[in-house]
Write a protein that holds these residues in place. Sequence first.
Motif, mmCIF file in Angstrom:
data_model
loop_
_atom_site.group_PDB
_atom_site.id
_atom_site.type_symbol
_atom_site.label_atom_id
_atom_site.label_comp_id
_atom_site.label_asym_id
_atom_site.label_seq_id
_atom_site.Cartn_x
_atom_site.Cartn_y
_atom_site.Cartn_z
ATOM 1 N N GLN A 1 0.809 -1.317 0.102
ATOM 2 C CA GLN A 1 -0.203 0.044 -0.130
ATOM 3 C C GLN A 1 0.868 1.254 -0.023
ATOM 4 O O GLN A 1 0.609 2.171 -0.679
ATOM 5 N N LEU A 2 1.882 1.389 0.581
ATOM 6 C CA LEU A 2 2.850 2.263 0.818
ATOM 7 C C LEU A 2 3.453 2.791 -0.637
ATOM 8 O O LEU A 2 3.592 3.860 -1.169
ATOM 9 N N ALA A 3 3.917 1.522 -1.430
ATOM 10 C CA ALA A 3 4.321 1.404 -2.665
ATOM 11 C C ALA A 3 5.827 2.301 -2.901
ATOM 12 O O ALA A 3 6.642 1.696 -3.135
ATOM 13 N N THR A 4 5.835 3.332 -2.298
ATOM 14 C CA THR A 4 7.005 4.314 -2.443
ATOM 15 C C THR A 4 7.447 4.838 -1.073
ATOM 16 O O THR A 4 6.688 5.359 -0.566
ATOM 17 N N LEU A 5 8.904 5.080 -1.101
ATOM 18 C CA LEU A 5 9.382 6.162 0.052
ATOM 19 C C LEU A 5 10.079 7.136 -0.530
ATOM 20 O O LEU A 5 10.960 6.883 -1.313
ATOM 21 N N ARG A 6 9.777 8.282 -0.002
ATOM 22 C CA ARG A 6 10.104 9.501 -0.528
ATOM 23 C C ARG A 6 11.229 10.247 0.367
ATOM 24 O O ARG A 6 11.195 10.117 1.553
ATOM 25 N N PHE A 7 12.337 10.674 -0.356
ATOM 26 C CA PHE A 7 13.288 11.517 0.432
ATOM 27 C C PHE A 7 13.922 12.655 -0.191
ATOM 28 O O PHE A 7 13.775 12.891 -1.382
ATOM 29 N N GLU A 8 14.263 13.644 0.379
ATOM 30 C CA GLU A 8 14.830 15.102 -0.214
ATOM 31 C C GLU A 8 15.685 15.455 0.969
ATOM 32 O O GLU A 8 15.581 15.539 2.084
ATOM 33 N N ALA A 9 16.465 16.292 0.425
ATOM 34 C CA ALA A 9 17.530 17.014 1.356
ATOM 35 C C ALA A 9 16.767 18.243 2.133
ATOM 36 O O ALA A 9 15.912 18.826 1.393
ATOM 37 N N PRO A 10 17.054 18.374 3.516
ATOM 38 C CA PRO A 10 16.593 19.594 3.958
ATOM 39 C C PRO A 10 16.948 20.745 3.534
ATOM 40 O O PRO A 10 18.289 20.952 3.323
ATOM 41 N N ASP A 11 16.195 21.746 3.404
ATOM 42 C CA ASP A 11 16.850 23.096 3.085
ATOM 43 C C ASP A 11 17.328 24.038 4.281
ATOM 44 O O ASP A 11 16.572 24.443 5.249
ATOM 45 N N PRO A 12 18.591 24.169 4.140
ATOM 46 C CA PRO A 12 19.389 24.827 5.206
ATOM 47 C C PRO A 12 19.008 26.356 5.408
ATOM 48 O O PRO A 12 18.855 26.899 6.501
ATOM 49 N N GLU A 13 18.428 26.883 4.490
ATOM 50 C CA GLU A 13 18.043 28.382 4.403
ATOM 51 C C GLU A 13 16.595 28.508 5.153
ATOM 52 O O GLU A 13 16.576 29.372 5.884
#
Length: 394
Positions: A290-302
């Motif tokens: 059901q989850l199918a995908t796991l998403r990631f992104e870099a946090p924005d330091p600004e």
Amino acid sequence: MRSISIFGATGSIGESTFDLIMRGGGPDAYRTVAVTGARNIKRLAEMARALRAEIAVTAQEECLPALRDALAGTNILCAAGQTAIAEAADRPADWVMSAIVGAAGLVPGMRALRHGGTLALANKESLVTAGPLLLATAAKYGATLLPVDSEHSAVFQALVGEDKACVERVIITASGGPFRNFSLAQMQAITPAQAVVHPNWSMGQRISIDSASMFNKALELIETREFFGFAPDQIEVITHPQSIIHALIGFCDGGIMAHLGPADMRHAIGFALHWPRRGHVPVERLNLAQLATLRFEAPDPERFPALRLARAVMETRGLSGAAFNAAKEIALDHFIAGNLPFLAMAEVVEDTLARLLQQNSLQIPATTLEDVLRMDHLARKTAADVVVSRQQGS
Ligand code: NDP
């Protein structure tokens, strides 16, 4: 019968702990020594009755008559004030939940360690303000310190049976909070009512707002360094909006161990409650299809400068964690009161640290609890001055 105490019983973590204890047999399975709260006297009394606690303590002196009324007809002792909370921690218990919010959780946690039992540590501020002292106290009295923050419980679980020398990096995840996709311009106008709504987790007001500003993740970076002893450049943060993976460990052979679980703190609390065994915990089971995908992104330091400030604290150590946390607590108080814009919280913390750095007071090692409490006091005063200076436009 195992004895327990719950500090901060009426809060979000306290409620989840109470739920697990009651499901596990309540007073028939556990002897409850102490339950503490602050303003929610009705709930504190209900819990004390349900658990047949020896003592119920409120942090608010003025709430003592109400607590006595609510517990009339029982033989549960009632007390009030910070000293009474610390004294409740002097009553020996095998397993103690430390779930008071803020630096107020430090002293009871330190006192509870002296019985050599297990301290389940949700109060991350204890590690941020006085990590080395807390660990030394646990070692001195043969106590077990278990992390309850979901990321740190995840790291702890992924490290069981592993050689820490083979760890290359530790990655803790962040949901990114409600403002992950806000522009800097949109972030200027954020209100406390918006900031308290977390997309995935149901938590207390203060940690929810800290999650929105990523000050919570900043505290967790420091917590990771203090609890596990990894170097700052080994610890990373990745934004993972689904909050399914809580932490990952990268090993020297290129393998990565990840810990996954639902966004329900009862998993981490249950792990600490049953440790060193695993016990049944009634959280939702993940459905990966059901989850199918796991998403990631870099946090924005600004947009989220708290992470950069935490990195400086991780390098400086000494009393800088106590100063960072105290300044953050003051900035948060002012944001909640409507006196400070959302983005200005990080500015207040940064200016406070800069002022204290100039006085050379941050690098001093945190040798005693008194040193930490003195810095906590000084940083609160300095942060309050910084807020006043901003308001006067100076
Ligand atoms: P809450 O705000 O929901 O609860 C805080 C608890 O502390 C309540 O029992 C409150 O009493 C009591 N309290 C408040 N102020 C004081 C004080 N000055 N002295 C003594 N007791 C006080 O917080 P959470 O449960 O969300 O968080 C507790 C701790 O756990 C924090 O350190 C947080 O960072 C950490 N944590 C929380 C997570 C979560 O999912 N909630 C996840 C991971 C860590 P009352 O309500 O009666 O006023």
